[in-house]
Design a protein around this motif. Structure first.
Motif, PDB file in Angstrom:
ATOM      1  N   LEU A   1      -9.354   1.339 -10.964  1.00 17.20           N
ATOM      2  CA  LEU A   1      -7.987   1.236 -10.456  1.00 17.20           C
ATOM      3  C   LEU A   1      -7.738   2.323  -9.426  1.00 17.20           C
ATOM      4  CD1 LEU A   1      -5.152  -0.048 -10.554  1.00 17.20           C
ATOM      5  CD2 LEU A   1      -4.616   1.543 -12.413  1.00 17.20           C
ATOM      6  N   PHE A   2      -7.301   1.919  -8.238  1.00 15.83           N
ATOM      7  CA  PHE A   2      -6.911   2.854  -7.174  1.00 15.83           C
ATOM      8  C   PHE A   2      -5.391   2.814  -7.120  1.00 15.83           C
ATOM      9  CE2 PHE A   2      -6.806   3.909  -2.440  1.00 15.83           C
ATOM     10  CZ  PHE A   2      -7.073   5.249  -2.649  1.00 15.83           C
ATOM     11  N   SER A   3      -4.764   3.830  -7.671  1.00 15.96           N
ATOM     12  CA  SER A   3      -3.324   3.810  -7.904  1.00 15.96           C
ATOM     13  C   SER A   3      -2.601   4.823  -7.035  1.00 15.96           C
ATOM     14  CB  SER A   3      -3.057   4.116  -9.393  1.00 15.96           C
ATOM     15  OG  SER A   3      -1.689   4.011  -9.693  1.00 15.96           O
ATOM     16  N   GLY A   4      -1.331   4.550  -6.826  1.00 13.45           N
ATOM     17  CA  GLY A   4      -0.460   5.462  -6.095  1.00 13.45           C
ATOM     18  C   GLY A   4       0.862   4.798  -5.808  1.00 13.45           C
ATOM     19  N   VAL A   5       1.863   5.605  -5.587  1.00 14.97           N
ATOM     20  CA  VAL A   5       3.205   5.105  -5.308  1.00 14.97           C
ATOM     21  C   VAL A   5       3.186   4.278  -4.019  1.00 14.97           C
ATOM     22  CG1 VAL A   5       3.915   7.173  -4.028  1.00 14.97           C
ATOM     23  CG2 VAL A   5       5.634   5.802  -5.179  1.00 14.97           C
ATOM     24  N   HIS A   6       4.099   3.311  -3.917  1.00 10.39           N
ATOM     25  CA  HIS A   6       4.222   2.514  -2.694  1.00 10.39           C
ATOM     26  C   HIS A   6       4.374   3.455  -1.499  1.00 10.39           C
ATOM     27  CE1 HIS A   6       4.673  -1.367  -4.667  1.00 10.39           C
ATOM     28  NE2 HIS A   6       5.455  -0.779  -5.544  1.00 10.39           N
ATOM     29  N   GLY A   7       3.576   3.215  -0.461  1.00 11.22           N
ATOM     30  CA  GLY A   7       3.686   4.006   0.767  1.00 11.22           C
ATOM     31  C   GLY A   7       2.817   5.242   0.803  1.00 11.22           C
ATOM     32  N   VAL A   8       2.039   5.479  -0.254  1.00  9.13           N
ATOM     33  CA  VAL A   8       1.172   6.654  -0.258  1.00  9.13           C
ATOM     34  C   VAL A   8      -0.011   6.468   0.695  1.00  9.13           C
ATOM     35  CG1 VAL A   8      -0.369   6.049  -2.183  1.00  9.13           C
ATOM     36  CG2 VAL A   8       0.202   8.447  -1.762  1.00  9.13           C
ATOM     37  N   GLY A   9      -0.319   5.210   1.025  1.00 13.69           N
ATOM     38  CA  GLY A   9      -1.392   4.940   1.982  1.00 13.69           C
ATOM     39  C   GLY A   9      -2.663   4.382   1.374  1.00 13.69           C
TER      40      GLY A   9
ATOM     41  N   PRO B   1       7.746  13.918   1.429  1.00  5.58           N
ATOM     42  CA  PRO B   1       8.318  13.540   2.737  1.00  5.58           C
ATOM     43  C   PRO B   1       7.407  12.600   3.538  1.00  5.58           C
ATOM     44  CG  PRO B   1       8.560  15.902   2.372  1.00  5.58           C
ATOM     45  CD  PRO B   1       7.680  15.379   1.268  1.00  5.58           C
ATOM     46  N   ILE B   2       6.117  12.744   3.382  1.00  2.97           N
ATOM     47  CA  ILE B   2       5.167  11.856   4.077  1.00  2.97           C
ATOM     48  C   ILE B   2       5.302  10.435   3.538  1.00  2.97           C
ATOM     49  CG2 ILE B   2       2.704  11.351   4.421  1.00  2.97           C
ATOM     50  CD1 ILE B   2       2.258  14.421   4.440  1.00  2.97           C
ATOM     51  N   ILE B   3       5.398  10.305   2.221  1.00  4.88           N
ATOM     52  CA  ILE B   3       5.546   8.984   1.603  1.00  4.88           C
ATOM     53  C   ILE B   3       6.869   8.347   2.022  1.00  4.88           C
ATOM     54  CG2 ILE B   3       5.773   7.740  -0.593  1.00  4.88           C
ATOM     55  CD1 ILE B   3       3.909   9.940  -1.800  1.00  4.88           C
ATOM     56  N   GLU B   4       7.944   9.126   1.989  1.00  2.48           N
ATOM     57  CA  GLU B   4       9.256   8.600   2.409  1.00  2.48           C
ATOM     58  C   GLU B   4       9.193   8.070   3.838  1.00  2.48           C
ATOM     59  OE1 GLU B   4      12.902  10.929   0.417  1.00  2.48           O
ATOM     60  OE2 GLU B   4      11.536  12.230   1.532  1.00  2.48           O
ATOM     61  N   GLN B   5       8.565   8.834   4.722  1.00 10.78           N
ATOM     62  CA  GLN B   5       8.463   8.429   6.129  1.00 10.78           C
ATOM     63  C   GLN B   5       7.633   7.154   6.275  1.00 10.78           C
ATOM     64  OE1 GLN B   5      10.134   9.485   8.664  1.00 10.78           O
ATOM     65  NE2 GLN B   5       9.112   8.120  10.088  1.00 10.78           N
ATOM     66  N   ARG B   6       6.529   7.078   5.565  1.00  6.11           N
ATOM     67  CA  ARG B   6       5.687   5.872   5.632  1.00  6.11           C
ATOM     68  C   ARG B   6       6.445   4.646   5.141  1.00  6.11           C
ATOM     69  NH1 ARG B   6       0.167   8.526   3.185  1.00  6.11           N
ATOM     70  NH2 ARG B   6      -0.486   9.594   5.086  1.00  6.11           N
TER      71      ARG B   6
ATOM     72  N   LYS C   1       9.701   4.197   5.193  1.00  7.07           N
ATOM     73  CA  LYS C   1      10.736   3.868   6.184  1.00  7.07           C
ATOM     74  C   LYS C   1      10.138   3.149   7.385  1.00  7.07           C
ATOM     75  CE  LYS C   1      13.901   7.524   4.903  1.00  7.07           C
ATOM     76  NZ  LYS C   1      14.385   8.878   5.183  1.00  7.07           N
ATOM     77  N   VAL C   2       8.982   3.618   7.848  1.00  4.22           N
ATOM     78  CA  VAL C   2       8.329   2.992   9.007  1.00  4.22           C
ATOM     79  C   VAL C   2       7.877   1.582   8.650  1.00  4.22           C
ATOM     80  CG1 VAL C   2       6.269   3.095  10.467  1.00  4.22           C
ATOM     81  CG2 VAL C   2       7.661   5.141  10.136  1.00  4.22           C
ATOM     82  N   ARG C   3       7.251   1.426   7.483  1.00  2.00           N
ATOM     83  CA  ARG C   3       6.698   0.133   7.082  1.00  2.00           C
ATOM     84  C   ARG C   3       7.776  -0.858   6.646  1.00  2.00           C
ATOM     85  NH1 ARG C   3       3.038   0.085   1.912  1.00  2.00           N
ATOM     86  NH2 ARG C   3       5.088   0.102   0.959  1.00  2.00           N
ATOM     87  N   ASP C   4       8.750  -0.389   5.862  1.00  3.51           N
ATOM     88  CA  ASP C   4       9.688  -1.294   5.207  1.00  3.51           C
ATOM     89  C   ASP C   4      11.126  -1.195   5.722  1.00  3.51           C
ATOM     90  OD1 ASP C   4       7.504  -1.909   3.553  1.00  3.51           O
ATOM     91  OD2 ASP C   4       8.107  -0.427   2.052  1.00  3.51           O
TER      92      ASP C   4
END
Length: 181
Positions: free
Chosen positions: A7-15, A117-122, A124-127
């Motif tokens: 499993l490769f896991s991470g919060v939405h937008g982590v990349g 902040p990086i995740i938040e920005q990603r 916002k840009v994507r969604d």
């Protein structure tokens, strides 16, 4: 090499998707698949709101069926782009059931984590929207704690990486988990 699911896991937008695209090549001994795409093949998702899941347990049962079909048809290990923690329809962070982890016979868990902040920005840009910083922090913290619990209870190895992880390091982690070393 032994087959299995990691499993490769991470919060939405982590990349996760971008990281996989940059670090896994066609000739590698692993196939990458998105949990949400597998679920969508078997069920139309009901909208529960931004990044929320209506039927977490039902989705996991469908995902198990899809993974079993996939395992029979591929000759490689599976890197499952998914989540240890999901936001349910009540806006609560819910862990994926231990039953799912056990039935899927996970060989390991790799957590991709990043600065909030990086995740938040990603996002916002994507969604055009973003989860709150508090929600992102809660998810990343719960994923780490849950991975630690799965290791203690079931000896499922886990690694926490960032986007700075190099391809050779990532493949070494995957191969170690596949071989059960």
């Amino acid at each position: 090499m032994e087959k299995g699911i990691i499993l490769f896991s991470g919060v939405h937008g982590v990349g996760k998707g971008y990281f996989i695209k940059e670090n896994i090549k066609d000739n590698d001994d692993i196939i990458c698949v998105s949990a949400s795409e597998l679920i969508r093949q078997y069920r139309n998702s009901e909208d529960a709101g931004y990044k929320k899941v209506q039927d977490v347990e039902g989705n996991q049962e469908i995902l198990l069926v899809a993974l079993r079909h996939m395992e029979m048809s591929v000759d490689k290990s599976i890197l499952l782009d998914g989540h240890l923690c999901i936001i349910n329809s009540n806006n609560e962070v819910e862990t994926i059931s231990e039953s799912f982890i056990s039935k899927a016979q996970m060989k390991g868990v790799i957590l991709l984590q990043e600065e909030i902040p990086i995740i938040e920005q990603r996002q916002k840009v994507r969604d055009g929207l973003s989860l709150s910083a508090e929600m992102i922090r809660e998810i990343q913290c719960k994923e780490k704690l849950y991975a630690e619990l799965l290791f203690k209870k079931y000896k499922i190895p886990f690694e926490i990486i960032s986007s700075e992880c190099r391809r050779d390091q990532f493949l070494k982690i995957i191969n170690t988990m596949k071989e059960g070393v």
